[in-house]
Design an enzyme around this catalytic site. Structure first.
Site, PDB file in Angstrom:
ATOM      1  N   GLY A 112      35.192  35.395  41.100  1.00 50.99           N
ATOM      2  CA  GLY A 112      35.598  35.245  42.487  1.00 50.99           C
ATOM      3  C   GLY A 112      37.094  34.992  42.497  1.00 50.99           C
ATOM      4  CB  SER A 167      35.663  37.898  37.138  1.00 54.57           C
ATOM      5  OG  SER A 167      36.785  38.297  37.866  1.00 54.57           O
ATOM      6  CB  ALA A 168      37.612  33.652  38.516  1.00 62.55           C
ATOM      7  CD  GLU A 199      35.994  46.157  36.083  1.00 65.44           C
ATOM      8  OE1 GLU A 199      34.904  45.953  36.625  1.00 65.44           O
ATOM      9  OE2 GLU A 199      36.846  45.268  35.935  1.00 65.44           O
ATOM     10  CG  HIS A 229      38.461  42.663  37.221  1.00 61.94           C
ATOM     11  ND1 HIS A 229      37.140  43.065  37.244  1.00 61.94           N
ATOM     12  CD2 HIS A 229      38.449  41.337  37.518  1.00 61.94           C
ATOM     13  CE1 HIS A 229      36.376  42.033  37.563  1.00 61.94           C
ATOM     14  NE2 HIS A 229      37.139  40.968  37.721  1.00 61.94           N
TER      15      HIS A 229
END
Length: 221
Positions: A72, A104-105, A176, A141
């Protein structure tokens, strides 16, 4: 998410391999505004893999076998971890042997700082300092510049070059479908695409899945 796959489908074999006999996963949902909905999504997906998911609200919820920090907004995630005084609690758990998975985060905050995140700073954490489980920075990403594009804004590679003008810690760009597994200070590139390593004063280099890296992101034999 990876194009062509459902949520965490591409990562399921790696998650299973990493978690081993773990049964309960403490999920940290703070990077998304609707924490309950996010937890429900993760609970359903990991439940299909046989794991029980506990939503983290306080340090007392970090007791299970593993911690999964979801993606997020990185700034919102880090600020909330500071606000709830969870930074030291997570560090203590992981350094004592609790398994840690980041998406991700949740991966970006394992670095010394979040200075190489892509997110907009929608909130202001008290510091950009992160968990420092690894000695290098992560850019999630990662996207290569399209040579046919007419876009004139800065590329991701240029943004990371600017970071290295002011900082010395190397950066690994994760495309990715790419994952990193860290065991005993050795980073192994996993997944379907190469990662890209940026070091101050050097040309960026791609490293293929299966490559073993040291703490300074040099290739290990």
């Amino acid at each position: 998410m990876v194009h062509g796959y459902g949520y965490l489908d591409h990562a399921e074999p790696e998650i299973r391999s990493f978690l081993g006999s773990a049964k309960r996963v403490a999920f940290v949902p703070f990077a998304i505004a609707d924490r309950d909905a996010y937890t429900t999504k993760v609970r359903e997906r990991l439940g299909r893999m046989g794991y029980e998911v506990v939503q983290v609200k306080t340090a007392a919820d970090l007791a299970p076998d593993a911690i999964f920090v979801g993606g997020g907004n990185t700034f919102r995630l880090l600020k909330t971890l500071y606000d709830l005084k969870l930074m030291d609690a997570i560090r203590h758990r992981v350094r004592a042997g609790t398994l840690y998975i980041g998406s991700s985060a949740g991966s970006v905050i394992t670095a010394p700082t979040i200075r190489t995140t892509n997110d907009m700073p929608i909130v202001e954490p008290p510091s950009l300092d992160a968990l420092h489980f690894i000695p290098y920075q992560i850019n999630g990403h990662y996207v290569d510049a399209d040579p046919n594009s007419t876009h004139q804004g800065e590329t991701r590679e240029l943004s990371l070059a600017e970071y290295l003008e002011e900082n010395t810690a190397p950066v690994i760009g994760i495309r990715e479908g790419t994952m990193l597994r860290v065991d005993d200070e050795v980073t192994i590139v996993r997944g379907t695409k190469p990662a890209k390593i940026f070091r101050r004063g050097e040309e960026p280099v791609n490293v293929e899945p299966g490559t073993r890296l040291s703490g300074d992101l040099r290739t290990k034999s």
